[in-house]
Design a protein around this motif. Structure first.
Motif, PDB file in Angstrom:
ATOM      1  N   PRO A  92      51.308  -8.102  -5.575  1.00 47.36           N
ATOM      2  CA  PRO A  92      51.222  -9.560  -5.393  1.00 47.36           C
ATOM      3  C   PRO A  92      51.921 -10.012  -4.148  1.00 47.36           C
ATOM      4  CG  PRO A  92      52.709  -8.999  -7.199  1.00 47.36           C
ATOM      5  CD  PRO A  92      52.153  -7.726  -6.672  1.00 47.36           C
ATOM      6  N   PRO A 127      40.149  -8.454 -12.706  1.00 44.78           N
ATOM      7  CA  PRO A 127      40.292  -9.862 -12.328  1.00 44.78           C
ATOM      8  C   PRO A 127      38.936 -10.531 -12.103  1.00 44.78           C
ATOM      9  CG  PRO A 127      41.658  -8.441 -10.956  1.00 44.78           C
ATOM     10  CD  PRO A 127      40.751  -7.551 -11.735  1.00 44.78           C
ATOM     11  N   LEU A 133      47.705 -14.425  -9.475  1.00 44.83           N
ATOM     12  CA  LEU A 133      47.831 -13.142  -8.785  1.00 44.83           C
ATOM     13  C   LEU A 133      47.189 -11.976  -9.526  1.00 44.83           C
ATOM     14  CD1 LEU A 133      51.483 -13.430  -7.467  1.00 44.83           C
ATOM     15  CD2 LEU A 133      49.366 -13.730  -6.188  1.00 44.83           C
ATOM     16  N   TYR A 134      47.252 -11.980 -10.832  1.00 50.05           N
ATOM     17  CA  TYR A 134      46.772 -10.836 -11.589  1.00 50.05           C
ATOM     18  C   TYR A 134      45.410 -11.030 -12.240  1.00 50.05           C
ATOM     19  CZ  TYR A 134      51.152  -8.620 -10.695  1.00 50.05           C
ATOM     20  OH  TYR A 134      52.213  -8.048 -10.054  1.00 50.05           O
ATOM     21  N   ARG A 145      40.874 -12.679  -8.150  1.00 52.43           N
ATOM     22  CA  ARG A 145      40.793 -12.133  -6.800  1.00 52.43           C
ATOM     23  C   ARG A 145      39.931 -13.080  -5.996  1.00 52.43           C
ATOM     24  NH1 ARG A 145      44.368 -10.148  -8.165  1.00 52.43           N
ATOM     25  NH2 ARG A 145      44.963  -7.985  -8.412  1.00 52.43           N
ATOM     26  N   ASN A 163      48.148  -3.819 -14.775  1.00 54.21           N
ATOM     27  CA  ASN A 163      47.769  -3.697 -13.370  1.00 54.21           C
ATOM     28  C   ASN A 163      48.783  -2.886 -12.585  1.00 54.21           C
ATOM     29  OD1 ASN A 163      45.332  -4.982 -13.382  1.00 54.21           O
ATOM     30  ND2 ASN A 163      46.134  -6.952 -12.760  1.00 54.21           N
ATOM     31  N   LEU A 211      47.727  -2.606  -6.712  1.00 50.32           N
ATOM     32  CA  LEU A 211      47.677  -4.009  -6.333  1.00 50.32           C
ATOM     33  C   LEU A 211      49.100  -4.549  -6.237  1.00 50.32           C
ATOM     34  CD1 LEU A 211      44.884  -5.246  -8.721  1.00 50.32           C
ATOM     35  CD2 LEU A 211      44.663  -4.577  -6.343  1.00 50.32           C
ATOM     36  N   GLU A 214      37.797  -8.873  -2.623  1.00 55.40           N
ATOM     37  CA  GLU A 214      38.893  -8.262  -3.391  1.00 55.40           C
ATOM     38  C   GLU A 214      40.286  -8.604  -2.879  1.00 55.40           C
ATOM     39  OE1 GLU A 214      38.535  -6.597  -6.364  1.00 55.40           O
ATOM     40  OE2 GLU A 214      36.491  -7.289  -6.151  1.00 55.40           O
ATOM     41  N   LYS A 215      40.420  -9.684  -2.133  1.00 61.83           N
ATOM     42  CA  LYS A 215      41.733 -10.087  -1.627  1.00 61.83           C
ATOM     43  C   LYS A 215      42.576 -10.669  -2.760  1.00 61.83           C
ATOM     44  CE  LYS A 215      40.619 -11.218   3.141  1.00 61.83           C
ATOM     45  NZ  LYS A 215      40.626 -12.291   4.133  1.00 61.83           N
ATOM     46  N   VAL A 216      43.844 -10.257  -2.785  1.00 63.47           N
ATOM     47  CA  VAL A 216      44.793 -10.802  -3.743  1.00 63.47           C
ATOM     48  C   VAL A 216      45.229 -12.170  -3.222  1.00 63.47           C
ATOM     49  CG1 VAL A 216      47.053 -10.477  -4.816  1.00 63.47           C
ATOM     50  CG2 VAL A 216      45.600  -8.486  -4.369  1.00 63.47           C
TER      51      VAL A 216
END
Length: 131
Positions: free
Chosen positions: A131, A32, A63-64, A67, A123, A129, A71-73
């Motif tokens: 979502p 990402p 979401l995919y 980031r 992913n 990861l 590294e926060k979704v």
């Protein structure tokens, strides 16, 4: 689009074109892109740039393919609320004029297939990861 996002510090300065291009070319997707601004700006940008190509993929792309820092979704519910607030308050054309300009320039050049279903699948198979 890539250079404008780098220049205006919307994406991390260490983002290579190869990484960025992966959000458009599923077989080349590696990781990402790090978005350095607010989540509300991310959903605004993705919606402005990609909604016409794939209206059902806007949230998925956030979401995919992106980031936040550290590294926060991105938080889907937060982004949806932020976007609806922009719509409700009539701010879609004025919220972030630079982002709007970047999205409009992309849309003038031509549409690309930005479907993220294979990225999502990759992913889900290769990481933890969620979502």
């Amino acid at each position: 689009m890539y250079q404008l996002l780098i220049n205006e510090k919307y994406i991390a300065s260490n983002t290579t074109f190869s990484i960025f291009n992966g959000i458009f070319d599923e077989p080349k997707f590696k990781q990402p892109v790090v978005w350095t601004k607010k989540q509300s700006q991310l959903i605004y940008f993705v919606h402005s740039a990609f909604k016409a190509d794939n209206p059902l993929d806007v949230g998925v792309k956030c979401l995919y393919c992106f980031r936040l820092q550290n590294e926060k979704v991105p938080n889907r519910q937060n982004m949806v609320c932020n976007y609806h607030s922009l719509v409700k308050n009539g701010l879609l054309n004025t919220y972030d004029t630079e982002l709007k300009h970047i999205a409009n320039e992309y849309n003038k050049v031509g549409k690309r297939d930005t479907n993220t279903s294979k990225i999502m699948e990759k992913n889900n198979n290769n990481s933890n990861l969620s979502p």
